[in-house]
Scaffold this motif. Structure first.
Motif, mmCIF file in Angstrom:
data_model
loop_
_atom_site.group_PDB
_atom_site.id
_atom_site.type_symbol
_atom_site.label_atom_id
_atom_site.label_comp_id
_atom_site.label_asym_id
_atom_site.label_seq_id
_atom_site.Cartn_x
_atom_site.Cartn_y
_atom_site.Cartn_z
ATOM 1 N N UNK A 174 50.646 51.439 21.390
ATOM 2 C CA UNK A 174 49.585 51.653 22.370
ATOM 3 C C UNK A 174 48.914 50.358 22.822
ATOM 4 N N UNK A 175 49.119 49.281 22.081
ATOM 5 C CA UNK A 175 48.406 48.037 22.384
ATOM 6 C C UNK A 175 48.720 47.517 23.782
ATOM 7 N N UNK A 176 49.995 47.259 24.038
ATOM 8 C CA UNK A 176 50.363 46.638 25.309
ATOM 9 C C UNK A 176 50.140 47.555 26.512
ATOM 10 N N UNK A 177 50.527 48.833 26.452
ATOM 11 C CA UNK A 177 50.236 49.696 27.597
ATOM 12 C C UNK A 177 48.740 49.815 27.909
ATOM 13 N N UNK A 178 47.923 49.921 26.868
ATOM 14 C CA UNK A 178 46.484 50.086 27.082
ATOM 15 C C UNK A 178 45.856 48.819 27.649
ATOM 16 N N UNK A 179 46.082 47.696 26.986
ATOM 17 C CA UNK A 179 45.441 46.448 27.403
ATOM 18 C C UNK A 179 46.148 45.830 28.600
ATOM 19 N N UNK A 180 47.455 46.070 28.730
ATOM 20 C CA UNK A 180 48.172 45.587 29.904
ATOM 21 C C UNK A 180 47.692 46.276 31.171
ATOM 22 N N UNK A 181 47.423 47.580 31.085
ATOM 23 C CA UNK A 181 46.906 48.307 32.245
ATOM 24 C C UNK A 181 45.531 47.775 32.643
ATOM 25 N N UNK A 182 44.738 47.421 31.645
ATOM 26 C CA UNK A 182 43.412 46.864 31.940
ATOM 27 C C UNK A 182 43.545 45.531 32.697
ATOM 28 N N UNK A 183 44.501 44.702 32.283
ATOM 29 C CA UNK A 183 44.734 43.431 32.966
ATOM 30 C C UNK A 183 45.213 43.659 34.400
ATOM 31 N N UNK A 184 46.125 44.598 34.587
ATOM 32 C CA UNK A 184 46.644 44.879 35.923
ATOM 33 C C UNK A 184 45.563 45.445 36.842
ATOM 34 N N UNK A 185 44.664 46.228 36.287
ATOM 35 C CA UNK A 185 43.551 46.739 37.092
ATOM 36 C C UNK A 185 42.679 45.586 37.582
ATOM 37 N N UNK A 186 42.476 44.597 36.730
ATOM 38 C CA UNK A 186 41.677 43.434 37.130
ATOM 39 C C UNK A 186 42.378 42.667 38.261
ATOM 40 N N UNK A 187 43.696 42.536 38.159
ATOM 41 C CA UNK A 187 44.452 41.847 39.209
ATOM 42 C C UNK A 187 44.403 42.647 40.514
ATOM 43 N N UNK A 188 44.547 43.966 40.414
ATOM 44 C CA UNK A 188 44.495 44.817 41.606
ATOM 45 C C UNK A 188 43.158 44.691 42.319
ATOM 46 N N UNK A 189 42.071 44.630 41.547
ATOM 47 C CA UNK A 189 40.748 44.452 42.148
ATOM 48 C C UNK A 189 40.663 43.121 42.888
#
Length: 243
Positions: free
Chosen positions: A72-87
Motif C-alpha cells: 500500500x505504500x507506493x500506491x498511496x503515497x505515489x497517488x498523493x505525489x501525482x495529485x500535487x503534480x496535477x494541481x
C-alpha cells in the motif's frame, strides 16, 4: 431475544472512522520514512509502530501483515505525489508549460519527501505488485496529460499507442535526471534551472539528428514469383535393329 441471537455490530461514528483513517495513514507515512532510512528490509512492524507512536497491536487492526503494508505504500503515497503534480500543471497553456510545471512540482515534492526515492527504487523487489500498479498509474496519467496538450494537432502526431511510448521515454528521462544529478546520500537536491532548460529544449526540439528517411528501413517490394520451370525436352532414342 434468545441467547443464540446474533449481536448487531454498532456502526462506527464519523469521528471514529476519521480517527481510524488517520491512524492508518500515520502508519503508512511512518513506514515510508523508515524505508527511506533503512530500506524495506529494515522496515519492521516494531519500528513502524514506534515511529507512528501507537501500540504494536494497533498495527494489526489496519493491516493483515507487513507485506500488505508494503503493497500500500507506493500506491498511496505515489497517488498523493501525482495529485500535487496535477494541481501544478492545471490550466497550463502549452505542452512545454505542462512539462516545466510538472517537472518542477515533481522534484519539489521529492525534495520535501526524500523517502519517496528509496520507496520507488526498492519497490520492484519488495513490493512488485505495488510497483507495477504505480508504474501503470504514472503512465496512464502522463498519457492523459499529453493527449490534452496535443489535442489540437491535426492530424495527430502520435497514436494512443505511441503516446504511451512517449510517456515512458519522458518518465525515463526524469528518473535518470533524478538519479544522476539530484539523489545524493539519501537526500534529494532541487533540479537546477540549467538542467530544466536542457530538458525543455530536448522536449521542444529533440536532437535534430536529420531526416527520418535516412534511418528508417525502406519498404522492400515483395519478390516476384519465379516462373514455373519448363519441362526438360525428351531425348529421342534410336532403336537398334539386329541383323
Amino acid at each position: 431475544m434468545g441467547a443464540s441471537a446474533q449481536v448487531r455490530k454498532r456502526t462506527p461514528s464519523a469521528e471514529k472512522v476519521e480517527k481510524n483513517e488517520a491512524t492508518r495513514l500515520a502508519l503508512i507515512e511512518a513506514a515510508a520514512k523508515i524505508v527511506g532510512r533503512y530500506g524495506y528490509s529494515g522496515c519492521s512492524i516494531a519500528r513502524v509502530t514506534a515511529k507512528a507512536k501507537v501500540a504494536h497491536g494497533t498495527f494489526y487492526l489496519h493491516f493483515k501483515s507487513q507485506q500488505e503494508l508494503f503493497d500500500l505504500l507506493l500506491p498511496t503515497l505515489g497517488a498523493r505525489m501525482l495529485d500535487r503534480i496535477s494541481d501544478a500543471v492545471r490550466n497550463a497553456s502549452s505542452l512545454l508549460e505542462v512539462e516545466r510545471r510538472g517537472l518542477e512540482a515533481n522534484f519539489a515534492y521529492l525534495v520535501a519527501h526524500p523517502y519517496m526515492y528509496r520507496l520507488m527504487m526498492e519497490a520492484e523487489l519488495f513490493a512488485p505488485t505495488a510497483f507495477r500498479a504505480h508504474i501503470d498509474m504514472l503512465v496512464e496519467r502522463y498519457v492523459r496529460s499529453l493527449r490534452r496538450s496535443l489535442k489540437d494537432q491535426v492530424p495527430p502526431l502520435y497514436s494512443d499507442v505511441e503516446l504511451e511510448q512517449v510517456a515512458s521515454m519522458l518518465m525515463g528521462a526524469r528518473s535518470y535526471l533524478l538519479m544522476r544529478f539530484c539523489a545524493v546520500e539519501g537526500k534529494i537536491k532541487p533540479l537546477s534551472p540549467e538542467i530544466l532548460d536542457t530538458y525543455l529544449r530536448f522536449v521542444a526540439n529533440g536532437l535534430k539528428a536529420g531526416p527520418l528517411a535516412l534511418v528508417l528501413p525502406a519498404e522492400v517490394p515483395a519478390p516476384a514469383p519465379e516462373p514455373a520451370a519448363k519441362p526438360a525436352p525428351r531425348r529421342r532414342v534410336k532403336a537398334t535393329v539386329e541383323a
